[in-house]
Design an enzyme around this catalytic site. Structure first.
Site, PDB file in Angstrom:
ATOM      1  N   ARG A 112       0.840  -1.218   0.000  1.00 38.85           N
ATOM      2  CA  ARG A 112       0.000   0.000   0.000  1.00 38.85           C
ATOM      3  C   ARG A 112       0.869   1.260   0.000  1.00 38.85           C
ATOM      4  NH1 ARG A 112      -5.525  -0.032  -1.099  1.00 38.85           N
ATOM      5  NH2 ARG A 112      -5.719   1.890   0.081  1.00 38.85           N
ATOM      6  N   ARG A 129       1.429   5.347  -8.048  1.00 38.15           N
ATOM      7  CA  ARG A 129       0.427   6.299  -8.547  1.00 38.15           C
ATOM      8  C   ARG A 129       1.012   7.708  -8.635  1.00 38.15           C
ATOM      9  NH1 ARG A 129      -4.362   3.815  -4.704  1.00 38.15           N
ATOM     10  NH2 ARG A 129      -5.122   2.199  -6.128  1.00 38.15           N
ATOM     11  N   HIS A 152      -4.221  -1.745  -8.280  1.00 37.13           N
ATOM     12  CA  HIS A 152      -5.002  -2.066  -7.079  1.00 37.13           C
ATOM     13  C   HIS A 152      -4.096  -2.817  -6.121  1.00 37.13           C
ATOM     14  CE1 HIS A 152      -8.030  -3.808  -4.419  1.00 37.13           C
ATOM     15  NE2 HIS A 152      -7.328  -4.919  -4.535  1.00 37.13           N
TER      16      HIS A 152
HETATM   17  O1  CDP Z   1      -7.748   1.482  -4.563  1.00 36.50           O
HETATM   18  P1  CDP Z   1      -7.868   2.085  -3.172  1.00 36.50           P
HETATM   19  O2  CDP Z   1      -7.949   1.021  -2.091  1.00 36.50           O
HETATM   20  O3  CDP Z   1      -6.794   3.087  -2.925  1.00 36.50           O
HETATM   21  O4  CDP Z   1      -9.256   2.912  -3.149  1.00 36.50           O
HETATM   22  P2  CDP Z   1     -10.762   2.450  -2.847  1.00 36.50           P
HETATM   23  O5  CDP Z   1     -11.389   3.503  -1.994  1.00 36.50           O
HETATM   24  O6  CDP Z   1     -10.813   1.043  -2.357  1.00 36.50           O
HETATM   25  O7  CDP Z   1     -11.451   2.570  -4.281  1.00 36.50           O
HETATM   26  C1  CDP Z   1     -11.344   1.550  -5.229  1.00 36.50           C
HETATM   27  C2  CDP Z   1     -11.088   2.143  -6.595  1.00 36.50           C
HETATM   28  O8  CDP Z   1     -12.197   2.938  -6.987  1.00 36.50           O
HETATM   29  C3  CDP Z   1      -9.912   3.135  -6.684  1.00 36.50           C
HETATM   30  O9  CDP Z   1      -8.646   2.529  -6.779  1.00 36.50           O
HETATM   31  C4  CDP Z   1     -10.253   3.885  -7.961  1.00 36.50           C
HETATM   32  O10 CDP Z   1      -9.887   3.173  -9.132  1.00 36.50           O
HETATM   33  C5  CDP Z   1     -11.789   3.946  -7.892  1.00 36.50           C
HETATM   34  N1  CDP Z   1     -12.302   5.265  -7.434  1.00 36.50           N
HETATM   35  C6  CDP Z   1     -13.037   6.044  -8.325  1.00 36.50           C
HETATM   36  O11 CDP Z   1     -13.261   5.618  -9.457  1.00 36.50           O
HETATM   37  N2  CDP Z   1     -13.511   7.268  -7.938  1.00 36.50           N
HETATM   38  C7  CDP Z   1     -13.289   7.734  -6.701  1.00 36.50           C
HETATM   39  N3  CDP Z   1     -13.756   8.915  -6.347  1.00 36.50           N
HETATM   40  C8  CDP Z   1     -12.549   6.963  -5.789  1.00 36.50           C
HETATM   41  C9  CDP Z   1     -12.060   5.727  -6.195  1.00 36.50           C
HETATM   42 MG    MG Z   2      -9.456  -0.363  -1.651  1.00 38.38          MG
END
Ligand code: CDP
Ligand code: MG
Length: 185
Positions: A112, A129, A152
Site C-alpha cells: 500500500r 500512482r 489495485h
Molecule cells: O484502490 P484504493 O484502495 O486506494 O481505493 P478504494 O477507496 O478502495 O477505491 C477503489 C477504486 O475505486 C480506486 O482505486 C479507484 O480506481 C476507484 N475510485 C473512483 O473511481 N472514484 C473515486 N472517487 C474513488 C475511487
Molecule cells: Mg481499496
C-alpha cells in the site's frame, strides 16, 4: 507474520506499458511473487472485486477531490458514488489486467505504501500512482472515465485473504525459496 497481498495492474497500467516497471519495484523491495496471471474480467466478476458497499466510500472520495477542484455540488455521497462505481466497473472490464500475489513480512502495508494515495494528485512522488498517474479521482468522476489510477492493492490483511481467494485457485499459488532464503540465511 508473513502476509500475502493481491495486486492488480489495472487496464490503464497494462495499456500504458507499465507492467515491467511496477513488477521491478516489488522485486527490488524484496517481496516474493507467488502467483501471476493476465485476465480480462466480466461485469459480474468486477462487481465481486469492487462490491456495491464501496459506493459511499467512492462518493466521499469524489466529494473530497471536488473540494480541491473547487467544484460545488448538491449531489450527495450515494449519488456521486453510484456514478463513480458504474464508471469503475466499466473501466475494470475494458481490457486485460495483470493479477499477482506478493508475499512477505507486512506485505499488505508495504505494498500500500508503494502504491500511494487512491487519488494520484495526492500520491507522494516515489509511489507508483504518484510517479505515473497525472489525474485525480475527482477529475475522473467529472469526465466519467473511471478511476484510472493504474494499480489495485489489498487494503487490509482481511481484504487480502478474500481477494487472493477470489482471483487465484490454490493450485495457482506457488511455494518456493528465493535465493536469499536458500543461500544467505
Ligand atoms: O484502490 P484504493 O484502495 O486506494 O481505493 P478504494 O477507496 O478502495 O477505491 C477503489 C477504486 O475505486 C480506486 O482505486 C479507484 O480506481 C476507484 N475510485 C473512483 O473511481 N472514484 C473515486 N472517487 C474513488 C475511487
Ligand atoms: Mg481499496
Amino acid at each position: 507474520m508473513i502476509e500475502q497481498s493481491l495486486v492488480l495492474i489495472k487496464p490503464d497500467g497494462v495499456q500504458r506499458g507499465l507492467i515491467g516497471e511496477v513488477i521491478k519495484r516489488f522485486e527490488n523491495v524484496g517481496l516474493k511473487i507467488v502467483g501471476m496471471k493476465m485476465q480480462r474480467v466480466d461485469k459480474k466478476f468486477a462487481e465481486r472485486h469492487y462490491p456495491k458497499r464501496l459506493i459511499p466510500i467512492l462518493g466521499g472520495k469524489t466529494l473530497a477531490d471536488w473540494e480541491d477542484l473547487g467544484i460545488k455540488t448538491t449531489k450527495g455521497k450515494e449519488e456521486l458514488g453510484k456514478q463513480a462505481w458504474n464508471d469503475l466497473i466499466k473501466f475494470t472490464t475494458e481490457g486485460p489486467i495483470l493479477a499477482f500475489v506478493l508475499e512477505g513480512v507486512h506485505a499488505v502495508q508495504i505494498v500500500r505504501k508503494m502504491v500511494g494515495h487512491t487519488s494520484p494528485h495526492k500520491a507522494d512522488p516515489g509511489t507508483i500512482r504518484g510517479d505515473y498517474s497525472p489525474i485525480s479521482m475527482g477529475y475522473a468522476t467529472v469526465r466519467k472515465f473511471g478511476g484510472r489510477n493504474l494499480i489495485h492493492a489489498s487494503g487490509t490483511v482481511e481484504e487480502a485473504k478474500a481477494e487472493v481467494k477470489l482471483w487465484f485457485k490454490p493450485g495457482e499459488l506457488h511455494t518456493y525459496k528465493t535465493v536469499h532464503e536458500t543461500h544467505t540465511r
